[in-house]
Scaffold this active site. Structure first.
Site, mmCIF file in Angstrom:
data_model
loop_
_atom_site.group_PDB
_atom_site.id
_atom_site.type_symbol
_atom_site.label_atom_id
_atom_site.label_comp_id
_atom_site.label_asym_id
_atom_site.label_seq_id
_atom_site.Cartn_x
_atom_site.Cartn_y
_atom_site.Cartn_z
ATOM 1 N N ASN A 100 4.607 -66.468 -8.359
ATOM 2 C CA ASN A 100 3.186 -66.542 -8.698
ATOM 3 C C ASN A 100 3.075 -67.291 -10.022
ATOM 4 O OD1 ASN A 100 0.514 -66.153 -9.333
ATOM 5 N ND2 ASN A 100 0.697 -63.946 -9.737
ATOM 6 N N TRP A 101 2.714 -68.563 -9.925
ATOM 7 C CA TRP A 101 2.668 -69.393 -11.139
ATOM 8 C C TRP A 101 1.431 -69.122 -11.984
ATOM 9 C CZ3 TRP A 101 4.106 -74.913 -8.921
ATOM 10 C CH2 TRP A 101 5.483 -74.931 -8.629
ATOM 11 N N LYS A 102 0.480 -68.376 -11.454
ATOM 12 C CA LYS A 102 -0.785 -68.133 -12.163
ATOM 13 C C LYS A 102 -1.399 -69.482 -12.553
ATOM 14 C CE LYS A 102 1.065 -63.679 -13.368
ATOM 15 N NZ LYS A 102 1.124 -62.546 -14.271
ATOM 16 N N HIS B 225 -5.033 -59.439 -7.164
ATOM 17 C CA HIS B 225 -4.146 -59.321 -8.336
ATOM 18 C C HIS B 225 -4.910 -58.619 -9.465
ATOM 19 C CE1 HIS B 225 -1.602 -60.385 -11.713
ATOM 20 N NE2 HIS B 225 -0.658 -60.680 -10.837
ATOM 21 N N GLU C 65 2.206 -53.566 -8.301
ATOM 22 C CA GLU C 65 2.311 -54.196 -9.616
ATOM 23 C C GLU C 65 1.583 -53.343 -10.655
ATOM 24 O OE1 GLU C 65 3.161 -58.746 -9.338
ATOM 25 O OE2 GLU C 65 1.024 -58.392 -9.486
ATOM 26 N N GLY D 45 3.740 -59.144 -17.217
ATOM 27 C CA GLY D 45 3.844 -60.068 -18.345
ATOM 28 C C GLY D 45 4.251 -59.411 -19.651
ATOM 29 N N SER E 30 7.248 -58.117 -14.608
ATOM 30 C CA SER E 30 8.409 -58.372 -15.482
ATOM 31 C C SER E 30 9.741 -58.386 -14.739
ATOM 32 C CB SER E 30 8.436 -57.364 -16.637
ATOM 33 O OG SER E 30 7.299 -57.557 -17.456
#
Ligand code: PGA
Length: 220
Positions: free
Chosen positions: A7-9, A94, A143, A149, A181
């Site tokens: 997931n590159w955001k 998300h 998540e 993060g 993470s």
């Protein structure tokens, strides 16, 4: 099945995205039971898809969201009926979208229904074992917000307990991923859990080298 999902955001220009695909593609293990998915920003999707197809890489493409509405007068939205040409999967619900864009469980259910109508596999992010999972969803990612993060991943045993709880609620056929993470050091501890079927990876997916290391962990 093991899912490894990047997931590159909101990161990577088209050029940066294509570089990453070129570096990672040749390292994808040819394991039948492994699905590797890359979820770039919308602007990168078409070129990323073309590069994967022309290079023959074993990689799926996903989006990080999609519209809760059908195609029509919805400025700024990305309809499932259009996205279906470039993506096979969509990350939905998300926690960053719930927090920053006020996404509700109702909106997420509408997105799931759009995705399913156009054969896009919905991957719904849940923040705990109690988060609602819309009807028909077969893939979720646990998540916990504190782990995203932060470098502070959840305890793999706790993720396993949440996965069991979700399967108890939604059916044993539900596949549960862990995200928050994850990196090449801790990936194995999550993958070893009986009820976890893969990983959703943000920060550690951005650098091709680190993502390749995670793929090496998976292939043993
Ligand atoms: P992270 O993000 O790996 O940077 O914690 C995961 C996610 O938000 O999907």
């Amino acid at each position: 099945m093991i899912w490894i999902i990047a997931n590159w955001k909101s990161h990577k220009s088209v050029a940066e995205a294509l570089d990453w695909i070129g570096l990672v593609g040749p390292h994808i293990p040819t394991n039948e039971n492994l699905k590797v998915v890359v979820c770039p920003p919308f602007t990168d999707l078409a070129e990323v898809k073309t590069k994967i197809l022309t290079s023959g890489f074993k990689m799926m493409v996903g989006s990080q969201d999609l519209s809760p509405f059908p195609e029509g007068a919805y400025t700024g939205e990305e309809a499932a009926s259009i996205l279906k040409d470039v993506v096979e999967l969509a990350i939905l619900g998300h926690s960053e979208r719930r927090k920053n864009f006020n996404e509700t469980d109702e909106m997420i259910a509408a997105k799931v229904s759009e995705a399913r109508e156009y054969n896009i596999l919905p991957l719904v992010c849940v923040q705990s074992g109690d988060t609602p999972v819309p009807e028909g969803v077969r893939l979720v990612a646990y998540e916990p917000v504190f782990a995203i993060g932060t470098g502070n991943a959840d305890d793999p045993a706790e993720a396993e307990d949440v996965a069991k709880k979700l399967k108890g609620r939604c059916g044993q056929e539900l596949e549960v991923l862990y995200g928050g993470s994850v990196n090449s050091e801790n990936a194995q501890a999550f993958l070893k859990q009986e009820n976890l079927s893969g990983l959703l990876i943000g920060t550690a997916s951005l650098e091709a080298d680190e993502f390749i290391k995670i793929l090496e962990v998976v292939s043993g």
